[in-house]
Design a protein around this motif. Structure first.
Motif, PDB file in Angstrom:
ATOM      1  N   TRP A  80      25.095-125.454 -64.544  1.00  0.00           N
ATOM      2  CA  TRP A  80      25.843-126.580 -65.089  1.00  0.00           C
ATOM      3  C   TRP A  80      26.121-127.591 -63.993  1.00  0.00           C
ATOM      4  O   TRP A  80      26.425-127.228 -62.871  1.00  0.00           O
ATOM      5  CB  TRP A  80      27.160-126.076 -65.685  1.00  0.00           C
ATOM      6  CG  TRP A  80      26.944-125.124 -66.814  1.00  0.00           C
ATOM      7  CD1 TRP A  80      26.757-123.775 -66.721  1.00  0.00           C
ATOM      8  CD2 TRP A  80      26.881-125.444 -68.195  1.00  0.00           C
ATOM      9  NE1 TRP A  80      26.577-123.242 -67.969  1.00  0.00           N
ATOM     10  CE2 TRP A  80      26.660-124.244 -68.903  1.00  0.00           C
ATOM     11  CE3 TRP A  80      26.995-126.632 -68.915  1.00  0.00           C
ATOM     12  CZ2 TRP A  80      26.537-124.197 -70.274  1.00  0.00           C
ATOM     13  CZ3 TRP A  80      26.884-126.585 -70.295  1.00  0.00           C
ATOM     14  CH2 TRP A  80      26.661-125.374 -70.966  1.00  0.00           C
ATOM     15  N   TYR A  81      26.031-128.882 -64.351  1.00  0.00           N
ATOM     16  CA  TYR A  81      26.271-129.961 -63.398  1.00  0.00           C
ATOM     17  C   TYR A  81      27.420-130.846 -63.872  1.00  0.00           C
ATOM     18  O   TYR A  81      27.503-131.187 -65.043  1.00  0.00           O
ATOM     19  CB  TYR A  81      25.027-130.854 -63.256  1.00  0.00           C
ATOM     20  CG  TYR A  81      23.838-130.156 -62.652  1.00  0.00           C
ATOM     21  CD1 TYR A  81      23.836-129.814 -61.309  1.00  0.00           C
ATOM     22  CD2 TYR A  81      22.726-129.869 -63.416  1.00  0.00           C
ATOM     23  CE1 TYR A  81      22.745-129.190 -60.744  1.00  0.00           C
ATOM     24  CE2 TYR A  81      21.630-129.241 -62.861  1.00  0.00           C
ATOM     25  CZ  TYR A  81      21.648-128.906 -61.522  1.00  0.00           C
ATOM     26  OH  TYR A  81      20.566-128.289 -60.968  1.00  0.00           O
ATOM     27  N   SER A  82      28.245-131.252 -62.924  1.00  0.00           N
ATOM     28  CA  SER A  82      29.303-132.215 -63.254  1.00  0.00           C
ATOM     29  C   SER A  82      28.673-133.612 -63.297  1.00  0.00           C
ATOM     30  O   SER A  82      27.545-133.821 -62.847  1.00  0.00           O
ATOM     31  CB  SER A  82      30.402-132.177 -62.198  1.00  0.00           C
ATOM     32  OG  SER A  82      29.935-132.734 -60.988  1.00  0.00           O
ATOM     33  N   VAL A  83      29.421-134.580 -63.797  1.00  0.00           N
ATOM     34  CA  VAL A  83      28.944-135.962 -63.843  1.00  0.00           C
ATOM     35  C   VAL A  83      28.648-136.453 -62.424  1.00  0.00           C
ATOM     36  O   VAL A  83      27.617-137.087 -62.174  1.00  0.00           O
ATOM     37  CB  VAL A  83      29.972-136.878 -64.554  1.00  0.00           C
ATOM     38  CG1 VAL A  83      29.566-138.338 -64.442  1.00  0.00           C
ATOM     39  CG2 VAL A  83      30.118-136.468 -66.011  1.00  0.00           C
ATOM     40  N   ALA A  84      29.525-136.129 -61.485  1.00  0.00           N
ATOM     41  CA  ALA A  84      29.320-136.545 -60.086  1.00  0.00           C
ATOM     42  C   ALA A  84      28.053-135.927 -59.507  1.00  0.00           C
ATOM     43  O   ALA A  84      27.322-136.575 -58.755  1.00  0.00           O
ATOM     44  CB  ALA A  84      30.528-136.167 -59.243  1.00  0.00           C
ATOM     45  N   ASP A  85      27.775-134.662 -59.858  1.00  0.00           N
ATOM     46  CA  ASP A  85      26.558-134.007 -59.387  1.00  0.00           C
ATOM     47  C   ASP A  85      25.327-134.738 -59.908  1.00  0.00           C
ATOM     48  O   ASP A  85      24.379-135.000 -59.162  1.00  0.00           O
ATOM     49  CB  ASP A  85      26.499-132.549 -59.859  1.00  0.00           C
ATOM     50  CG  ASP A  85      27.628-131.691 -59.323  1.00  0.00           C
ATOM     51  OD1 ASP A  85      28.212-132.064 -58.292  1.00  0.00           O
ATOM     52  OD2 ASP A  85      27.922-130.653 -59.943  1.00  0.00           O
ATOM     53  N   ARG A 105      30.374-128.061 -71.246  1.00  0.00           N
ATOM     54  CA  ARG A 105      31.534-127.176 -71.199  1.00  0.00           C
ATOM     55  C   ARG A 105      32.579-127.838 -70.317  1.00  0.00           C
ATOM     56  O   ARG A 105      32.255-128.669 -69.464  1.00  0.00           O
ATOM     57  CB  ARG A 105      31.170-125.783 -70.701  1.00  0.00           C
ATOM     58  CG  ARG A 105      30.799-125.704 -69.245  1.00  0.00           C
ATOM     59  CD  ARG A 105      30.538-124.277 -68.849  1.00  0.00           C
ATOM     60  NE  ARG A 105      30.204-124.217 -67.441  1.00  0.00           N
ATOM     61  CZ  ARG A 105      29.982-123.105 -66.796  1.00  0.00           C
ATOM     62  NH1 ARG A 105      30.033-121.958 -67.424  1.00  0.00           N
ATOM     63  NH2 ARG A 105      29.704-123.126 -65.521  1.00  0.00           N
ATOM     64  N   LYS A 106      33.808-127.466 -70.566  1.00  0.00           N
ATOM     65  CA  LYS A 106      34.918-128.068 -69.835  1.00  0.00           C
ATOM     66  C   LYS A 106      35.643-126.961 -69.076  1.00  0.00           C
ATOM     67  O   LYS A 106      36.004-125.943 -69.660  1.00  0.00           O
ATOM     68  CB  LYS A 106      35.854-128.756 -70.821  1.00  0.00           C
ATOM     69  CG  LYS A 106      36.658-129.870 -70.242  1.00  0.00           C
ATOM     70  CD  LYS A 106      37.355-130.641 -71.352  1.00  0.00           C
ATOM     71  CE  LYS A 106      37.847-131.964 -70.820  1.00  0.00           C
ATOM     72  NZ  LYS A 106      38.467-132.774 -71.841  1.00  0.00           N
ATOM     73  N   VAL A 107      35.817-127.168 -67.778  1.00  0.00           N
ATOM     74  CA  VAL A 107      36.523-126.209 -66.938  1.00  0.00           C
ATOM     75  C   VAL A 107      37.589-126.966 -66.169  1.00  0.00           C
ATOM     76  O   VAL A 107      37.282-127.906 -65.427  1.00  0.00           O
ATOM     77  CB  VAL A 107      35.562-125.499 -65.951  1.00  0.00           C
ATOM     78  CG1 VAL A 107      36.319-124.532 -65.060  1.00  0.00           C
ATOM     79  CG2 VAL A 107      34.435-124.803 -66.688  1.00  0.00           C
ATOM     80  N   SER A 108      38.836-126.583 -66.365  1.00  0.00           N
ATOM     81  CA  SER A 108      39.965-127.233 -65.690  1.00  0.00           C
ATOM     82  C   SER A 108      39.931-128.743 -65.852  1.00  0.00           C
ATOM     83  O   SER A 108      40.163-129.493 -64.907  1.00  0.00           O
ATOM     84  CB  SER A 108      39.987-126.871 -64.208  1.00  0.00           C
ATOM     85  OG  SER A 108      40.083-125.479 -64.043  1.00  0.00           O
ATOM     86  N   GLY A 109      39.597-129.203 -67.043  1.00  0.00           N
ATOM     87  CA  GLY A 109      39.595-130.623 -67.340  1.00  0.00           C
ATOM     88  C   GLY A 109      38.357-131.375 -66.862  1.00  0.00           C
ATOM     89  O   GLY A 109      38.250-132.573 -67.057  1.00  0.00           O
ATOM     90  N   LYS A 110      37.409-130.684 -66.243  1.00  0.00           N
ATOM     91  CA  LYS A 110      36.194-131.318 -65.737  1.00  0.00           C
ATOM     92  C   LYS A 110      35.021-130.941 -66.637  1.00  0.00           C
ATOM     93  O   LYS A 110      34.850-129.786 -66.997  1.00  0.00           O
ATOM     94  CB  LYS A 110      35.936-130.845 -64.303  1.00  0.00           C
ATOM     95  CG  LYS A 110      34.952-131.678 -63.553  1.00  0.00           C
ATOM     96  CD  LYS A 110      34.955-131.261 -62.084  1.00  0.00           C
ATOM     97  CE  LYS A 110      34.053-132.177 -61.283  1.00  0.00           C
ATOM     98  NZ  LYS A 110      34.016-131.808 -59.882  1.00  0.00           N
TER      99      LYS A 110
END
Length: 195
Positions: free
Chosen positions: A147-152, A176-181
């Motif tokens: 999984w990649y964040s938007v910043a990644d 997926r959402k983890v700790s609001g991210k």
């Protein structure tokens, strides 16, 4: 104008260290020390560098000046490094995990620099080799979800966050959402953006 605390700290450290070495030189050589200003202190130490090199504490001086140089460079070019998980290593029989090293300079877009393996330092790829690496990664996809964040995605694919959100919505990327991210599945990102 914002106050640069790192630069102020570096300047203070530089002044203190130069003043200490200048005092040692002045005391042991029996000459007058300069005023406590960086330029004058640096000039004085430089003018006496041959004498200082022969001194028993020369190693300490080199170590302190090296530390000051690093401190000053960090203050001038604040740079952070983010490590982004990419997936399993593509080299045969390697159990390592690949991670992208992304350099973040405040005020600029993140710059990807290389992908490295956690198990073998010889397994690394420069940013211009990532497309070829991606082909090899598809053979290893069965080992788990990445999984990649938007910043990644911004950093690795060199696109804006607005484009990431738009593409995720248009292409219905798994998320997926983890700790609001929010994180998006790598297969969906790759399908939309290519290798």
């Amino acid at each position: 104008m914002p106050f640069n605390a790192a630069a102020a700290e570096a300047r203070s450290s530089i002044t203190s260290v130069l003043a200490s070495w200048a005092a040692l030189i002045a005391d042991e050589r029996g000459i007058g020390a300069p005023q406590r200003h960086v330029v004058q202190l640096a000039r004085f130490v430089h003018e006496n560098v041959r004498w200082l090199c022969a001194h028993w504490a020369a190693g300490d001086a080199v170590e302190e000046f090296t530390t000051l140089t690093r401190l000053a460079r960090r203050a001038c070019e604040p740079r952070q490094v983010r490590i982004v998980p990419v997936g399993d290593c593509v080299r045969s029989r390697c159990t390592g995990k690949l991670r992208a090293v992304v350099k973040v300079v405040p005020g600029a877009r993140p710059k990807p620099s290389e992908i490295r393996c956690s198990a073998d330092d010889g397994h690394w790829w420069a940013s211009d080799e990532w497309a070829a690496l991606s082909t090899g990664m598809h053979a290893h996809e069965g080992s788990g979800r990445v999984w990649y964040s938007v910043a990644d995605i911004e950093a690795l694919r060199n696109i804006s966050s607005g484009s990431v959100y738009r593409l995720a919505s248009q292409n219905q990327w798994r998320r997926r959402k983890v700790s609001g991210k929010v994180y998006y599945h790598h297969a969906d990102v790759t399908a939309a953006l290519g290798s």
